[in-house]
Scaffold this active site. Structure first.
Site, mmCIF file in Angstrom:
data_model
loop_
_atom_site.group_PDB
_atom_site.id
_atom_site.type_symbol
_atom_site.label_atom_id
_atom_site.label_comp_id
_atom_site.label_asym_id
_atom_site.label_seq_id
_atom_site.Cartn_x
_atom_site.Cartn_y
_atom_site.Cartn_z
ATOM 1 N N GLU A 1 0.665 4.256 1.704
ATOM 2 C CA GLU A 1 0.970 4.234 3.429
ATOM 3 C C GLU A 1 2.259 3.127 3.599
ATOM 4 O OE1 GLU A 1 -3.915 3.839 3.438
ATOM 5 O OE2 GLU A 1 -1.696 2.639 2.391
ATOM 6 N N CYS B 1 -5.931 1.102 5.313
ATOM 7 C CA CYS B 1 -6.709 -0.738 6.088
ATOM 8 C C CYS B 1 -5.924 -0.609 7.511
ATOM 9 C CB CYS B 1 -6.462 -1.718 5.659
ATOM 10 S SG CYS B 1 -4.602 -1.985 4.669
ATOM 11 N N HIS C 1 0.506 -1.293 -0.278
ATOM 12 C CA HIS C 1 -0.055 -0.169 0.114
ATOM 13 C C HIS C 1 0.552 1.334 -0.145
ATOM 14 C CE1 HIS C 1 -3.884 -1.772 1.668
ATOM 15 N NE2 HIS C 1 -3.383 -2.510 0.426
ATOM 16 N N CYS D 1 -2.605 -1.096 7.672
ATOM 17 C CA CYS D 1 -1.531 0.517 7.417
ATOM 18 C C CYS D 1 -2.091 0.883 8.548
ATOM 19 C CB CYS D 1 -1.908 1.120 6.522
ATOM 20 S SG CYS D 1 -1.468 0.477 5.048
#
Length: 161
Positions: free
Chosen positions: A80, A116, A78, A119
């Site tokens: 992040e 999520c 991801h 993250c």
């Protein structure tokens, strides 16, 4: 008219989506501390692995997995997470992470999005203070990371976003 700082940084995170390789949703992120960019990131396969946009396949899409679920099936790291692994923790303490997501098919902003669960844990441990997420070209919403610590949804079995 001069652009406000939040949308200025969200525009930079939006620019990072241009490097994303997901077939469903592309995300870009930047971490900013004291008006300096600490790191940038976008979602894509780990270094050296084939990207979904190159192999033309998304397992989550093929299986009809809903947004916010079953990330263990995803090939991508991801945005992040890529931001966080590209920075030193000392540079992220009390920083702000700016996040922008777009639907690949339409280019529309991903509405009501949030990091999520995985993250969120990375953001907490990185020492990031706030996350600001774009909803439209001018609108955004934000999260104080301390609220994720104080209201631990993982204890209640809440998944997705």
């Amino acid at each position: 008219m001069r652009k406000d700082k939040i949308n200025y940084y969200l525009d930079m995170a939006d620019a990072a989506t241009g490097r994303a390789t997901c077939l469903r949703r592309i995300f870009g992120a930047i971490i900013v501390k004291n008006d300096e960019i600490v790191s940038t990131g976008y979602n894509g396969a780990p270094r050296g692995r084939e990207n979904c946009c190159d192999c033309g396949k998304c397992i989550r899409q093929e299986l009809g997995v809903k947004r916010g679920e079953r990330y263990e099936l995803c090939r991508s790291v991801h945005a992040e997470a890529n931001c966080i692994i590209s920075a030193a923790r000392r540079d992220m303490i009390d920083s702000t992470l700016y996040l922008v997501g777009r639907e690949v098919e339409t280019g529309a902003y991903v509405e009501n999005t949030a990091p999520c669960a995985m993250c969120k844990r990375l953001i907490i441990n990185a020492g990031i203070k706030e996350v600001i997420v774009r909803d439209s070209k001018e609108k955004f919403h934000s999260f104080l990371v301390k609220d994720w610590i104080e209201n631990d949804e993982s204890l209640e079995g809440v998944f997705g976003y």
